[in-house]
Design a protein around this motif. Structure first.
Motif, PDB file in Angstrom:
ATOM      1  N   VAL A  85      -6.171 -25.718 -11.927  1.00  0.00           N
ATOM      2  CA  VAL A  85      -4.966 -26.496 -12.174  1.00  0.00           C
ATOM      3  C   VAL A  85      -4.765 -26.592 -13.684  1.00  0.00           C
ATOM      4  N   ALA A  86      -3.726 -25.946 -14.184  1.00  0.00           N
ATOM      5  CA  ALA A  86      -3.428 -25.978 -15.609  1.00  0.00           C
ATOM      6  C   ALA A  86      -2.663 -27.260 -15.912  1.00  0.00           C
ATOM      7  N   GLY A  87      -3.322 -28.199 -16.592  1.00  0.00           N
ATOM      8  CA  GLY A  87      -2.651 -29.445 -16.915  1.00  0.00           C
ATOM      9  C   GLY A  87      -3.643 -30.559 -17.156  1.00  0.00           C
ATOM     10  N   ASP A  88      -3.090 -31.714 -17.444  1.00  0.00           N
ATOM     11  CA  ASP A  88      -3.881 -32.882 -17.800  1.00  0.00           C
ATOM     12  C   ASP A  88      -4.378 -33.586 -16.540  1.00  0.00           C
ATOM     13  N   PHE A  89      -5.675 -33.700 -16.401  1.00  0.00           N
ATOM     14  CA  PHE A  89      -6.270 -34.401 -15.259  1.00  0.00           C
ATOM     15  C   PHE A  89      -5.715 -35.810 -15.133  1.00  0.00           C
ATOM     16  N   LEU A  90      -5.482 -36.474 -16.245  1.00  0.00           N
ATOM     17  CA  LEU A  90      -5.025 -37.854 -16.219  1.00  0.00           C
ATOM     18  C   LEU A  90      -3.613 -37.993 -15.668  1.00  0.00           C
ATOM     19  N   ALA A  91      -2.871 -36.902 -15.617  1.00  0.00           N
ATOM     20  CA  ALA A  91      -1.519 -36.937 -15.068  1.00  0.00           C
ATOM     21  C   ALA A  91      -1.512 -36.666 -13.566  1.00  0.00           C
ATOM     22  N   ALA A 111     -12.945 -43.039 -21.796  1.00  0.00           N
ATOM     23  CA  ALA A 111     -12.492 -44.328 -21.274  1.00  0.00           C
ATOM     24  C   ALA A 111     -11.311 -44.161 -20.327  1.00  0.00           C
ATOM     25  N   ALA A 112     -10.355 -43.311 -20.686  1.00  0.00           N
ATOM     26  CA  ALA A 112      -9.174 -43.104 -19.849  1.00  0.00           C
ATOM     27  C   ALA A 112      -9.550 -42.428 -18.530  1.00  0.00           C
ATOM     28  N   ILE A 113     -10.478 -41.485 -18.581  1.00  0.00           N
ATOM     29  CA  ILE A 113     -10.898 -40.779 -17.366  1.00  0.00           C
ATOM     30  C   ILE A 113     -11.658 -41.723 -16.428  1.00  0.00           C
ATOM     31  N   LEU A 129     -20.379 -36.298 -17.585  1.00  0.00           N
ATOM     32  CA  LEU A 129     -21.194 -36.070 -18.772  1.00  0.00           C
ATOM     33  C   LEU A 129     -20.443 -36.660 -19.955  1.00  0.00           C
ATOM     34  N   THR A 130     -20.995 -37.716 -20.548  1.00  0.00           N
ATOM     35  CA  THR A 130     -20.329 -38.454 -21.620  1.00  0.00           C
ATOM     36  C   THR A 130     -21.266 -38.590 -22.816  1.00  0.00           C
ATOM     37  N   GLN A 131     -20.773 -39.208 -23.874  1.00  0.00           N
ATOM     38  CA  GLN A 131     -21.672 -39.556 -24.967  1.00  0.00           C
ATOM     39  C   GLN A 131     -22.787 -40.443 -24.424  1.00  0.00           C
ATOM     40  N   LEU A 132     -24.003 -40.214 -24.892  1.00  0.00           N
ATOM     41  CA  LEU A 132     -25.144 -40.972 -24.391  1.00  0.00           C
ATOM     42  C   LEU A 132     -24.961 -42.467 -24.625  1.00  0.00           C
ATOM     43  N   GLU A 133     -24.452 -42.835 -25.774  1.00  0.00           N
ATOM     44  CA  GLU A 133     -24.267 -44.257 -26.074  1.00  0.00           C
ATOM     45  C   GLU A 133     -23.323 -44.903 -25.067  1.00  0.00           C
ATOM     46  N   TYR A 134     -22.235 -44.223 -24.731  1.00  0.00           N
ATOM     47  CA  TYR A 134     -21.304 -44.755 -23.735  1.00  0.00           C
ATOM     48  C   TYR A 134     -22.020 -44.950 -22.407  1.00  0.00           C
ATOM     49  N   ALA A 135     -22.763 -43.932 -21.976  1.00  0.00           N
ATOM     50  CA  ALA A 135     -23.448 -44.003 -20.690  1.00  0.00           C
ATOM     51  C   ALA A 135     -24.470 -45.135 -20.659  1.00  0.00           C
ATOM     52  N   ARG A 136     -25.188 -45.311 -21.742  1.00  0.00           N
ATOM     53  CA  ARG A 136     -26.203 -46.368 -21.777  1.00  0.00           C
ATOM     54  C   ARG A 136     -25.562 -47.753 -21.785  1.00  0.00           C
ATOM     55  N   LYS A 137     -24.483 -47.909 -22.528  1.00  0.00           N
ATOM     56  CA  LYS A 137     -23.796 -49.207 -22.569  1.00  0.00           C
ATOM     57  C   LYS A 137     -23.240 -49.591 -21.205  1.00  0.00           C
ATOM     58  N   TYR A 142     -29.261 -50.499 -22.250  1.00  0.00           N
ATOM     59  CA  TYR A 142     -29.680 -51.186 -23.475  1.00  0.00           C
ATOM     60  C   TYR A 142     -30.162 -52.611 -23.184  1.00  0.00           C
ATOM     61  N   GLY A 143     -30.108 -53.008 -21.909  1.00  0.00           N
ATOM     62  CA  GLY A 143     -30.458 -54.380 -21.574  1.00  0.00           C
ATOM     63  C   GLY A 143     -29.283 -55.326 -21.710  1.00  0.00           C
ATOM     64  N   SER A 144     -28.077 -54.770 -21.882  1.00  0.00           N
ATOM     65  CA  SER A 144     -26.865 -55.571 -21.963  1.00  0.00           C
ATOM     66  C   SER A 144     -25.790 -54.895 -21.125  1.00  0.00           C
ATOM     67  N   TRP A 145     -24.754 -55.665 -20.781  1.00  0.00           N
ATOM     68  CA  TRP A 145     -23.732 -55.194 -19.863  1.00  0.00           C
ATOM     69  C   TRP A 145     -22.341 -55.416 -20.451  1.00  0.00           C
ATOM     70  N   THR A 146     -21.451 -54.467 -20.224  1.00  0.00           N
ATOM     71  CA  THR A 146     -20.086 -54.579 -20.730  1.00  0.00           C
ATOM     72  C   THR A 146     -19.186 -55.242 -19.693  1.00  0.00           C
ATOM     73  N   LYS A 147     -18.048 -55.736 -20.169  1.00  0.00           N
ATOM     74  CA  LYS A 147     -17.113 -56.402 -19.269  1.00  0.00           C
ATOM     75  C   LYS A 147     -16.613 -55.457 -18.185  1.00  0.00           C
ATOM     76  N   LEU A 148     -16.326 -54.208 -18.542  1.00  0.00           N
ATOM     77  CA  LEU A 148     -15.819 -53.256 -17.560  1.00  0.00           C
ATOM     78  C   LEU A 148     -16.807 -53.071 -16.417  1.00  0.00           C
ATOM     79  N   THR A 149     -18.087 -52.926 -16.754  1.00  0.00           N
ATOM     80  CA  THR A 149     -19.096 -52.721 -15.724  1.00  0.00           C
ATOM     81  C   THR A 149     -19.184 -53.939 -14.811  1.00  0.00           C
ATOM     82  N   VAL A 150     -19.216 -55.125 -15.401  1.00  0.00           N
ATOM     83  CA  VAL A 150     -19.323 -56.349 -14.602  1.00  0.00           C
ATOM     84  C   VAL A 150     -18.087 -56.518 -13.721  1.00  0.00           C
ATOM     85  N   LEU A 151     -16.905 -56.308 -14.274  1.00  0.00           N
ATOM     86  CA  LEU A 151     -15.673 -56.453 -13.498  1.00  0.00           C
ATOM     87  C   LEU A 151     -15.655 -55.532 -12.282  1.00  0.00           C
ATOM     88  N   SER A 152     -16.103 -54.305 -12.464  1.00  0.00           N
ATOM     89  CA  SER A 152     -16.017 -53.313 -11.390  1.00  0.00           C
ATOM     90  C   SER A 152     -17.226 -53.326 -10.457  1.00  0.00           C
TER      91      SER A 152
END
Length: 258
Positions: A85-91, A111-113, A129-137, A142-152
């Motif tokens: 599929v030639a095009g933007d996945f987000l569309a 983040a958008a994906i 497959l993402t940046q390691l820091e993003y995946a760990r957060k 890291y022993g801490s949790w982000t709002k997005l993870t908790v919300l979902s």
């Protein structure tokens, strides 16, 4: 026109060249062969596509870079279960039937994906497959949790399932990568009617208003109830909001829900 092998910085392209890592990503994304429908985001030159294809009944390989589409099509030629599929996945509109998502995602669009995946009602899992820091957060590594993870969390489980060193990509990025797996729960941890209260509680807690999680929650709930909720969750009143795991948030919700 630029040659297909040239990288687009605008699209944040880092092609996965470590074949062992690509094979591991394919196995993690489709642990049980003959998955009904898989959407690949950022198919690129097809390194992952050709490994996913034998594990799927249908594979939609999305690629936004028009220079790479002919090369990708040639690589999967003869694989009848694959559609490029030639095009933007987000569309793309999410399928109405159960499906999963896999891909080496452009770091700048992670983040958008992820948001697209979380909003898709029929999604069963996403292995990215993402940046390691993003995946760990996002997974609490890291022993801490982000709002997005908790919300979902009541509907989606987040796990860090692997790592890929930066030298497994071309061009070589500045950081290592992590494989994150987001699985939609078969049975949500909260009833549909509790979702509004859950969102309100978590957003209030992460607002930072009041100087601490305890003080923030006291802005909307009697102090004695907040104290009782903290005792039930095994939390100290001085705890930082990011240090509260999703499971403890659920205990807070049990006590503070109307």
């Amino acid at each position: 026109m630029a040659r297909p092998s040239r990288v687009s910085r605008t699209l944040s392209q880092n092609f996965l060249t470590d074949r062992a890592a690509a094979a591991r990503l394919a196995r993690l994304a489709v642990p049980h062969p003959k998955a009904p429908l898989v959407l690949e985001v950022g198919a690129g030159k097809g390194a992952l596509t050709e490994l996913l294809a034998p594990r799927c009944r249908r594979l939609l390989a999305y690629e936004i870079d028009e220079r790479l589409v002919p090369l990708l099509g040639t690589r999967v030629d003869g694989m009848r279960q694959v559609r490029v599929v030639a095009g933007d996945f987000l569309a793309a509109r999410p399928p109405h039937v159960p499906f999963s998502v896999a891909g080496n995602v452009p770091f700048s669009r992670t983040a958008a994906i992820v948001d697209w995946c979380l909003r898709a009602p029929a999604l069963t899992e996403a292995t990215l497959l993402t940046q390691l820091e993003y995946a760990r957060k996002r997974t609490g590594d890291y022993g801490s949790w982000t709002k997005l993870t908790v919300l979902s969390w009541p509907r989606h489980e987040w796990r860090l399932v692997g790592r890929v060193g930066r030298y497994g990509f071309r061009p070589v990025p500045r950081v290592d990568a992590g494989i994150i797996r987001i699985e939609r729960r078969r049975s949500p941890l909260l009833a549909p009617g509790d979702q509004y209260g859950w969102r309100h509680l978590v957003e209030l807690g992460f607002s930072g208003v009041g100087g601490s999680l305890h003080a923030s929650l006291c802005r909307a709930h009697p102090r004695r109830r907040v104290d009782a909720a903290f005792r039930a969750a095994g939390l100290d009143r001085t705890v930082l909001v990011g240090a509260v795991s999703p499971e403890r948030w659920l205990r807070l919700h049990e006590v503070l829900a109307p």
